[in-house]
Scaffold this active site. Structure first.
Site, PDB file in Angstrom:
ATOM      1  N   TYR A 177      -3.644 -18.553  -3.719  1.00 20.44           N
ATOM      2  CA  TYR A 177      -4.513 -16.654  -3.007  1.00 20.44           C
ATOM      3  C   TYR A 177      -5.480 -16.970  -2.592  1.00 20.44           C
ATOM      4  O   TYR A 177      -5.746 -17.377  -1.738  1.00 20.44           O
ATOM      5  CB  TYR A 177      -4.213 -16.216  -4.792  1.00 20.44           C
TER       6      TYR A 177
ATOM      7  N   PHE B  18     -16.000  -9.587  -7.027  1.00 13.85           N
ATOM      8  CA  PHE B  18     -14.933 -10.005  -7.816  1.00 13.85           C
ATOM      9  C   PHE B  18     -14.061  -9.236  -8.937  1.00 13.85           C
ATOM     10  O   PHE B  18     -13.553  -8.914  -8.240  1.00 13.85           O
ATOM     11  CB  PHE B  18     -16.492 -10.174  -8.695  1.00 13.85           C
TER      12      PHE B  18
ATOM     13  N   GLY C 240       0.187  -0.678   0.023  1.00 10.55           N
ATOM     14  CA  GLY C 240      -0.148  -0.215   0.118  1.00 10.55           C
ATOM     15  C   GLY C 240       0.856   1.276  -0.002  1.00 10.55           C
ATOM     16  O   GLY C 240       1.979   1.215  -0.218  1.00 10.55           O
TER      17      GLY C 240
ATOM     18  N   PHE D  10      -8.626  -5.972   5.122  1.00 10.49           N
ATOM     19  CA  PHE D  10      -8.387  -6.155   3.684  1.00 10.49           C
ATOM     20  C   PHE D  10      -6.494  -6.951   3.606  1.00 10.49           C
ATOM     21  O   PHE D  10      -6.239  -7.154   2.591  1.00 10.49           O
ATOM     22  CB  PHE D  10      -8.289  -5.047   3.135  1.00 10.49           C
TER      23      PHE D  10
END
Ligand code: UFG
Length: 326
Positions: free
Chosen positions: A141, A169, A37, A73
């Site tokens: 993953y 998605f 990030g 997240f």
């Protein structure tokens, strides 16, 4: 107003959700180790640079703030890399989540919104995909996200942790008012790579043109990142209201092929996309489209970005600003 910890809040979807939470009046702290990030994605005074494996750092953060809930997240997201280094994905995504869950237990924080993925379905038997479809990830993953989902199911049962799991998605687009957007290093996602091809003239490689789809290229369900952020807000509201643990797909519900995305970018930018056709990319299912009716019905969620053009347009505005071409 709730006090929320957002892990991975310096990343793409995490930062959009952080801004949306603040806009709704919530008090937000971001945890991010900045391995992927960017500090510039996080509003001033909100960033805590802590790695999820740092138990002492987590304990300090939970001691300093009485969080009502966590939106989680922080994870690695590159499918291809996960195939090359599975242990890295299990250590970071599963291990990091376990460390977070231990810290939450110690601090008695019992609400979690978890960022999951369509990759938990692997290659689906049919589309659109409902939440009840078989869970058969085809890469580490997807498996790492599914393992965390499984942990959450048991924590609901054994320790009363309530969670809402959102299986995204294809997140895309950007929110211009906040000046943030999709920035990955290295970039592997289609829309930023389409723009890169326009900017540099170096052709985009389309992975495969022999899929059993109308034009032979893969079909995906592109959903605007702000609509995903809105889904997190709704999930959080339901948990704050005492709602149960639940799992939802989050997609716009329309499938677009790689060629259709490219053509939308050509219409939006007025420029041709230099491209070539290459072989299929390993692990790419032909078609992934969400059945998001459960999220719509249960949470009154309705994507605001209804057209592919509007999503691509918002991504282009960010890309142009980022590269100084506006
Ligand atoms: N594609 C190309 N050329 C490129 C890049 C992508 O043709 O240079 C194609 C892919 O083959 C795919 C489509 O564009 O058909 C979209 O690819 P992305 O890499 O943008 O996204 P994915 O569908 O592979 O992955 C996304 C998320 C993952 C998540 C997955 C779930 O980024 O994190 O959806 O299915 F796991």
């Amino acid at each position: 107003m709730a006090k929320i910890l957002v892990t991975g809040g310096a990343g793409y979807i995490g930062s959009h959700t952080t801004h949306a939470l603040l806009a709704q009046g919530h008090d937000v702290q971001v945890l991010d180790d900045l391995s992927k990030g960017y500090a510039h994605n996080v509003p001033e005074g909100r960033l805590n640079v802590v790695n999820l494996h740092d138990a002492a750092g987590l304990a300090r953060l939970f001691a300093a703030h009485q969080f009502d809930a966590v939106v989680h997240f922080a994870a690695f997201i590159a499918v291809g890399e996960s195939v090359g280094e599975p242990e890295k994905y299990f250590r970071n995504n599963v291990g990091g989540s376990l460390s977070l869950l231990s810290a939450m237990r110690k601090a008695n924080v019992r609400r979690l919104v978890f960022s999951s993925t369509a990759a938990v379905y692997g290659t689906p038997e049919s589309t659109p995909i409902p939440e009840t479809a078989p869970l058969r990830p085809v890469n580490p993953y997807g498996e790492s996200k599914l393992m965390t989902e499984t942990t959450l199911r048991w924590m609901d049962q054994c320790s009363g942790l309530r969670s809402v799991i959102l299986r995204y998605f294809n997140a895309c687009g950007a929110e211009s008012q906040w000046g943030i957007g999709e920035e990955h290093e290295p970039e592997t996602h289609l829309i930023p790579l389409v723009f890169r091809a326009i900017r540099t003239g170096k052709p985009l490689t389309i992975f495969g043109q022999d899929y059993p789809t109308s034009d032979g290229t893969c079909i995906r369900d592109y959903v605007h990142v702000s609509d995903l952020a809105a889904a997190h807000l709704a999930a959080l509201d339901s948990l704050m209201a005492g709602g149960p643990s639940r799992i939802f797909n989050a997609g716009a519900g329309h499938g677009y092929s790689v060629l259709q995305v490219m053509q939308a970018a050509e219409r939006v930018t007025g420029k041709p996309v230099p491209h070539t056709f290459g072989p299929r990319r390993e692990g790419d299912p032909a078609e992934l489209v969400a059945d998001s009716s459960k999220l719509k019905q249960t949470m009154a969620w309705q994507p605001r970005y209804a057209t592919l053009e509007s999503m691509v347009e918002s991504a282009w505005a960010f890309d142009a600003k980022r590269h100084g071409t506006l």
